[in-house]
Each structure stands twice: as C-alpha cells, then as structure tokens.
Design a protein around this motif. Structure first.
Motif, PDB file in Angstrom:
ATOM      1  N   ASN A 244     104.951   8.334 -53.586  1.00 62.35           N
ATOM      2  CA  ASN A 244     106.275   9.023 -53.714  1.00 62.35           C
ATOM      3  C   ASN A 244     107.329   8.630 -52.809  1.00 62.35           C
ATOM      4  O   ASN A 244     107.786   9.135 -51.820  1.00 62.35           O
ATOM      5  N   PRO A 245     107.769   7.341 -53.210  1.00 60.51           N
ATOM      6  CA  PRO A 245     108.783   6.667 -52.509  1.00 60.51           C
ATOM      7  C   PRO A 245     110.105   7.468 -52.504  1.00 60.51           C
ATOM      8  O   PRO A 245     110.918   7.042 -51.550  1.00 60.51           O
ATOM      9  N   GLN A 246     110.353   8.184 -53.744  1.00 64.50           N
ATOM     10  CA  GLN A 246     111.474   9.020 -53.746  1.00 64.50           C
ATOM     11  C   GLN A 246     111.708  10.131 -52.860  1.00 64.50           C
ATOM     12  O   GLN A 246     112.516  11.045 -53.048  1.00 64.50           O
ATOM     13  N   LYS A 247     110.682  10.735 -52.419  1.00 58.27           N
ATOM     14  CA  LYS A 247     110.573  11.779 -51.438  1.00 58.27           C
ATOM     15  C   LYS A 247     111.251  11.835 -50.288  1.00 58.27           C
ATOM     16  O   LYS A 247     111.798  12.707 -50.243  1.00 58.27           O
ATOM     17  N   LYS A 248     111.251  10.581 -49.676  1.00 62.01           N
ATOM     18  CA  LYS A 248     112.014  10.658 -48.247  1.00 62.01           C
ATOM     19  C   LYS A 248     111.865   9.221 -47.941  1.00 62.01           C
ATOM     20  O   LYS A 248     111.513   8.266 -48.487  1.00 62.01           O
ATOM     21  N   GLN A 249     112.829   9.015 -46.696  1.00 62.00           N
ATOM     22  CA  GLN A 249     113.122   7.603 -46.476  1.00 62.00           C
ATOM     23  C   GLN A 249     111.966   6.975 -45.645  1.00 62.00           C
ATOM     24  O   GLN A 249     111.309   7.913 -45.034  1.00 62.00           O
ATOM     25  N   LYS A 250     111.598   5.709 -46.081  1.00 57.43           N
ATOM     26  CA  LYS A 250     110.286   5.125 -45.431  1.00 57.43           C
ATOM     27  C   LYS A 250     110.460   4.925 -44.012  1.00 57.43           C
ATOM     28  O   LYS A 250     111.571   4.927 -43.367  1.00 57.43           O
ATOM     29  N   ASN A 251     109.428   5.281 -43.296  1.00 56.71           N
ATOM     30  CA  ASN A 251     109.457   5.128 -41.855  1.00 56.71           C
ATOM     31  C   ASN A 251     107.873   4.408 -41.335  1.00 56.71           C
ATOM     32  O   ASN A 251     107.318   4.066 -42.322  1.00 56.71           O
ATOM     33  N   ILE A 252     107.964   3.838 -40.178  1.00 55.40           N
ATOM     34  CA  ILE A 252     106.472   3.359 -39.744  1.00 55.40           C
ATOM     35  C   ILE A 252     105.714   4.451 -38.906  1.00 55.40           C
ATOM     36  O   ILE A 252     106.162   5.254 -38.172  1.00 55.40           O
ATOM     37  N   LEU A 253     104.408   4.268 -39.046  1.00 55.83           N
ATOM     38  CA  LEU A 253     103.613   4.928 -38.280  1.00 55.83           C
ATOM     39  C   LEU A 253     103.006   4.077 -37.261  1.00 55.83           C
ATOM     40  O   LEU A 253     102.428   3.243 -37.445  1.00 55.83           O
ATOM     41  N   ARG A 254     103.286   4.473 -36.106  1.00 54.15           N
ATOM     42  CA  ARG A 254     102.493   3.791 -34.861  1.00 54.15           C
ATOM     43  C   ARG A 254     101.526   4.601 -34.318  1.00 54.15           C
ATOM     44  O   ARG A 254     101.478   5.885 -34.022  1.00 54.15           O
ATOM     45  N   ILE A 255     100.394   3.988 -34.557  1.00 51.48           N
ATOM     46  CA  ILE A 255      98.955   4.561 -34.035  1.00 51.48           C
ATOM     47  C   ILE A 255      98.457   3.847 -32.644  1.00 51.48           C
ATOM     48  O   ILE A 255      98.706   2.705 -32.337  1.00 51.48           O
ATOM     49  N   GLY A 256      98.400   4.769 -31.621  1.00 51.07           N
ATOM     50  CA  GLY A 256      97.799   4.287 -30.611  1.00 51.07           C
ATOM     51  C   GLY A 256      96.392   4.856 -30.242  1.00 51.07           C
ATOM     52  O   GLY A 256      96.349   6.039 -29.987  1.00 51.07           O
ATOM     53  N   ILE A 257      95.625   4.129 -29.822  1.00 49.07           N
ATOM     54  CA  ILE A 257      94.068   4.560 -29.533  1.00 49.07           C
ATOM     55  C   ILE A 257      93.953   4.126 -28.137  1.00 49.07           C
ATOM     56  O   ILE A 257      93.631   2.874 -28.021  1.00 49.07           O
ATOM     57  N   GLN A 258      93.427   5.005 -27.322  1.00 48.27           N
ATOM     58  CA  GLN A 258      93.127   4.729 -25.936  1.00 48.27           C
ATOM     59  C   GLN A 258      91.764   4.678 -25.547  1.00 48.27           C
ATOM     60  O   GLN A 258      90.853   5.534 -25.946  1.00 48.27           O
ATOM     61  N   SER A 259      91.293   3.645 -24.930  1.00 52.20           N
ATOM     62  CA  SER A 259      90.049   3.400 -24.197  1.00 52.20           C
ATOM     63  C   SER A 259      89.006   3.342 -25.432  1.00 52.20           C
ATOM     64  O   SER A 259      87.760   4.227 -25.405  1.00 52.20           O
ATOM     65  N   LEU A 260      89.156   2.861 -26.577  1.00 51.83           N
ATOM     66  CA  LEU A 260      88.138   2.631 -27.754  1.00 51.83           C
ATOM     67  C   LEU A 260      86.954   2.173 -27.379  1.00 51.83           C
ATOM     68  O   LEU A 260      86.874   1.274 -26.942  1.00 51.83           O
ATOM     69  N   GLY A 261      85.853   2.721 -27.594  1.00 55.06           N
ATOM     70  CA  GLY A 261      84.396   2.255 -27.320  1.00 55.06           C
ATOM     71  C   GLY A 261      83.897   2.738 -26.060  1.00 55.06           C
ATOM     72  O   GLY A 261      82.811   2.253 -25.662  1.00 55.06           O
ATOM     73  N   SER A 262      84.528   3.278 -25.345  1.00 58.36           N
ATOM     74  CA  SER A 262      84.273   3.805 -24.075  1.00 58.36           C
ATOM     75  C   SER A 262      83.003   5.072 -24.216  1.00 58.36           C
ATOM     76  O   SER A 262      82.984   5.667 -25.317  1.00 58.36           O
ATOM     77  N   PRO A 263      82.020   5.293 -23.139  1.00 60.55           N
ATOM     78  CA  PRO A 263      81.110   6.489 -23.429  1.00 60.55           C
ATOM     79  C   PRO A 263      81.875   7.972 -23.853  1.00 60.55           C
ATOM     80  O   PRO A 263      80.974   8.583 -24.280  1.00 60.55           O
ATOM     81  N   LEU A 264      83.010   8.019 -23.408  1.00 55.58           N
ATOM     82  CA  LEU A 264      83.809   9.119 -24.012  1.00 55.58           C
ATOM     83  C   LEU A 264      83.899   9.325 -25.226  1.00 55.58           C
ATOM     84  O   LEU A 264      84.012  10.586 -25.781  1.00 55.58           O
ATOM     85  N   TRP A 265      83.865   8.666 -26.175  1.00 56.64           N
ATOM     86  CA  TRP A 265      83.802   8.398 -27.566  1.00 56.64           C
ATOM     87  C   TRP A 265      82.534   8.799 -28.172  1.00 56.64           C
ATOM     88  O   TRP A 265      82.246   8.736 -29.476  1.00 56.64           O
ATOM     89  N   GLY A 266      81.575   8.860 -27.460  1.00 57.24           N
ATOM     90  CA  GLY A 266      80.116   8.886 -27.892  1.00 57.24           C
ATOM     91  C   GLY A 266      79.421   7.882 -28.382  1.00 57.24           C
ATOM     92  O   GLY A 266      78.567   7.840 -28.912  1.00 57.24           O
ATOM     93  N   ASP A 267      80.073   6.807 -27.725  1.00 62.83           N
ATOM     94  CA  ASP A 267      79.421   5.518 -28.219  1.00 62.83           C
ATOM     95  C   ASP A 267      78.716   4.820 -26.817  1.00 62.83           C
ATOM     96  O   ASP A 267      79.413   4.781 -25.623  1.00 62.83           O
ATOM     97  N   ASP A 268      77.397   4.367 -27.177  1.00 63.67           N
ATOM     98  CA  ASP A 268      76.688   3.636 -25.749  1.00 63.67           C
ATOM     99  C   ASP A 268      76.777   2.330 -25.687  1.00 63.67           C
ATOM    100  O   ASP A 268      76.018   1.579 -25.343  1.00 63.67           O
ATOM    101  N   ILE A 269      77.891   1.785 -26.291  1.00 60.00           N
ATOM    102  CA  ILE A 269      77.625   0.236 -26.420  1.00 60.00           C
ATOM    103  C   ILE A 269      78.026  -0.370 -24.983  1.00 60.00           C
ATOM    104  O   ILE A 269      77.920  -1.349 -24.762  1.00 60.00           O
ATOM    105  N   CYS A 270      78.816   0.516 -24.171  1.00 65.67           N
ATOM    106  CA  CYS A 270      79.108   0.156 -22.993  1.00 65.67           C
ATOM    107  C   CYS A 270      77.836   0.253 -21.723  1.00 65.67           C
ATOM    108  O   CYS A 270      78.035  -0.297 -20.604  1.00 65.67           O
TER     109      CYS A 270
END
Length: 424
Positions: A244-270
């Motif tokens: 839907n390029p005619q729907k609205k003006q294009k913009n950028i999505l900035r994604i920030g993920i903090q401390s990925l892979g830590s035990p708080l994410w339910g991952d036991d890789i550490c």
C-alpha cells in the motif's frame, strides 16, 4: 515542446542562456537524459525518506546510528534492512549508551521505534534517552565539554609538528542540526514533548509471556516466538514492507532489542556450554534478517557475548549479523590503573562491516580505536599511546617477539633460519 516553451517563457530561459554562452565563448552545461516532453526518464530512484541518505559506495539507503563517529567507521551509516550487533562490555555500562543514541536519533528524525527488552520497560528506556544538541547551543556545549577535559600538556601546541595540525580528526564537533546524524547530551534527558510527538511500540517480555507455558526442546523459546510475531505484525500492519505505497508517506522502522540471549529471555545459552536451546538464538537471528531484508527497517541488538560459554555459538551469531561492534571496558582490568590509558575508558572493535550484495564481509581500515565518556559526550578516537622509552624490554614483549620470530621463520625461508630474528 511544452517543456521548451515553459523554460523559454521566463526571463533567462534555457534557450537564451545557451545563446548567450555561445556568444561569450563560455561553456554551457545541460542535464543529460532529459526529454522534450518534460516527463521523467523512468529510471529507478531511491526512496526519499527523512533521516536517510544513499551510500556513496553502493547506493544503499543508510540511517544514522546516533553517533556520527560510528557512522564514519561503518562506511557512512547503518544500511536499511541490516542488523547491527553490539557486544556488551563486561559490566554493561557503555553499551546502553549506543543503544539509546540509536533510539534518540529515530525520535529526532521522525522514525517509528520498536523497543524490545526483557529487564526494563520500554517506556522507561525512552524516558532515559539523551537530549539532542541543536544549532543554537550545540557548538557551545561541545566546546565546553572539550575544554573541561584538556590537560596543560594538550593546551601547549607543538611548534615542531605544526603540519600535523592540518590532518583530519576522528571526532568533529557538531555543525548543524539538519545534517545526517546528530549529537546528544548524555547528562540531560530528552524533552517530554518530543516523546509525546513520536510514534513507538514497546515489547516487554514479562507482559507477553506466561510463566506456566512449557517450551519444547530444539525449538525457538516462547519469548523469541512472541518477539518475532510482534515485529512481523508491526512491519505488515504499518506498511514498512512496501505494501500500500499510496496509503501514507514511507518511513523507517528502527528496532532496538536489549540484551538478547540473556537468561531473562528464557535462553540458557549463557548458563551452560551444551545447552538444549543452542540453536534457538541463531534461528531467531535468521528469521529476523529475513524480515528486515524485505522491509524499510534497521535493527540494533545488544548481546552479552562475554557470558556465552560456547565459542561456536558466538561465531554463528557473528555470521548471522551484518555489522558487529564490540566494546571492551577498562573497568576491572589492569588498564584501568595503567597511566598509558588514563585518557580513555575502553576500546571499541569493529569486528565486521557488511559488504552488501557480496559473499565476503568488509573490514575496517582503522584498527586501534578507543572511546571515552566525557561529561556530556561519548566520543570515539584513535588510540594514541606515548612511546615506550624504557631501556629494558618487558617479559610480555619478549614473548611477542619470540612468537613473531616463529611466524616469520617459515615464511622467510633460509634467511630467517626458522628460530632466529632477522638482522638488519
């Protein structure tokens, strides 16, 4: 013919300029590829979005990381559709600053934010973003911060090395708020008016995942699945995938993920070297890159790689990331009390730079980089150490020379004789 008539109707039109140039023997430059009908040539063009610019190397659309010095090291900025991985320092003191600079830059440029965390509420993270430095006081703040950290030795100019004053520096002061990338004051918080005018989405893991849910082994953890679904919904519902390029003006999505892979994410890789979910993190990065490649988005991830036990997993994570930057803090190490490093707070390593549309990765030309956190600014500079004028050589230096001799021996043939140093 309509375009020719329109240009010629005004004073000093195209035809009159060309005639005047021919009479005065002055070369007239005209744009190539223009048609008489005045219509566009129809060639592909880059999307014009606020806060972006094309790369001078490959034409890829770039966004600023919020730190102009880091943009310079990465080849102009962070490419849209790529992942920037920041390996956290040991005590996680300086890596959150780069994370917040990236988000603050998105608010100033009007980009949409997506903040994901497992230990902090995204609303609290946004309230702690640094305040921007604009034209009317940014130069003053930069000069004050620089002068406060000068030593008496640095105020004295070296007359014998006057020519080195003309060489470019790594860190340059702020010039204009309309330039690509802005400067921020780490001692102040972003105004509430800017936060209210911005558009952002938050993902707080404790609110999205139930503690009673069972996770099957050898699959993605439930936290990673929820985060991927959340990112996918935002991309497709907000139109960042190009639909839907005619729907609205294009913009950028900035994604920030903090401390990925830590035990708080339910991952036991550490926690253990041979964990059950060893492929969960790599699968997440693989799917995330697929979402980013087909959308107008850029992602920054901070990861405590110093806690990951398996070196194989670290290598896989590096290969699945486009850009990798590591921070090495001097806190708790011998360099903290070493007078040679008194002007710096740590080292920054550019481990990987993406070479887009190629099979191999690019390497940074600058190897010795250090960072320091001043009263207001986080700066990246070239590491300049004073010369070692001692008469004796330390034990570590002798070991380095012995190892280099072993490496030079087989390569230099009979001249080095394998075990002896080269004589010049």
């Amino acid at each position: 013919m309509a375009a020719v008539a329109t240009c010629g109707s005004g004073a000093g039109g195209t035809g009159s300029v060309a005639a005047a140039a021919g009479k005065s023997n002055v070369t007239s430059f005209q744009r190539r590829g223009t048609k008489a009908s005045g219509t566009d040539s129809g060639g592909p063009r880059l999307v014009s979005i606020a806060g972006t610019r094309p790369s001078v190397r490959n034409g890829q659309l770039l966004v600023s990381t919020g730190l102009p010095a880091l943009d310079q090291l990465l080849g102009g900025g962070l490419a849209v559709g790529t992942v920037l991985l920041i390996e956290e320092d040991k005590y996680n003191i300086y890596s959150p600053l780069l994370f917040k600079y990236f988000l603050a830059e998105g608010i100033i440029t009007g980009h949409t934010l997506l903040v994901a965390s497992a230990k902090e509420d995204p609303a609290d993270i946004l309230r702690e973003l640094p305040a921007p430095l604009f034209d009317y006081h940014c130069k003053k703040e930069f000069d004050e911060d620089t002068c406060n950290h000068k030593t008496p030795e640095t105020n004295t100019e070296m007359k014998i090395a006057w020519r080195y004053q003309l060489l470019p520096k790594m860190e340059i002061g702020p010039v204009s708020s309309s330039r690509f990338g802005h400067y921020y004051d780490a001692s102040k918080r972003i105004p509430q008016e800017l936060l209210e005018a911005s558009k952002w989405h938050g993902f707080f893991l404790p609110e999205k995942v139930s503690s009673t849910l069972k996770v099957e082994p050898c699959s993605l953890t439930h936290g990673y699945i929820k985060l991927l679904q959340f990112i996918q919904n935002i991309i497709y519902e907000e139109g960042f995938d190009g639909s839907n390029p005619q729907k609205k003006q294009k913009n950028i999505l900035r994604i920030g993920i903090q401390s990925l892979g830590s035990p708080l994410w339910g991952d036991d890789i550490c926690c253990t070297e041979n964990c059950d979910n060893s492929h969960s993190l790599t699968k997440f990065l693989y799917v995330l890159r697929g979402l980013l490649r087909t959308s107008l988005s850029a992602c920054i991830i901070t990861m405590p790689t110093h806690l990951i036990q398996s070196k194989t997993v670290i290598a896989r994570v590096t290969n699945l990331s486009d850009t990798v930057v590591a921070l090495e803090s001097f806190i708790g190490s011998e360099r903290e009390t070493n007078p040679l490093y008194k002007d710096y707070h740590g080292l920054i390593h550019i481990l990987q730079i993406p070479r887009l549309n190629n099979l191999i990765c690019d390497e940074s030309d600058v190897k010795d980089l250090a960072f320091k956190l001043k009263r207001k600014l986080f700066t990246i500079e070239r590491l300049h150490l004073p010369p070692d004028l001692s008469d004796t050589v330390s034990r570590s230096s002798k070991q380095d020379l012995a190892e280099s001799a072993k490496l030079l021996g087989p390569g230099c043939g009979m001249m080095a004789r394998g075990k002896k140093h080269l004589d010049f």
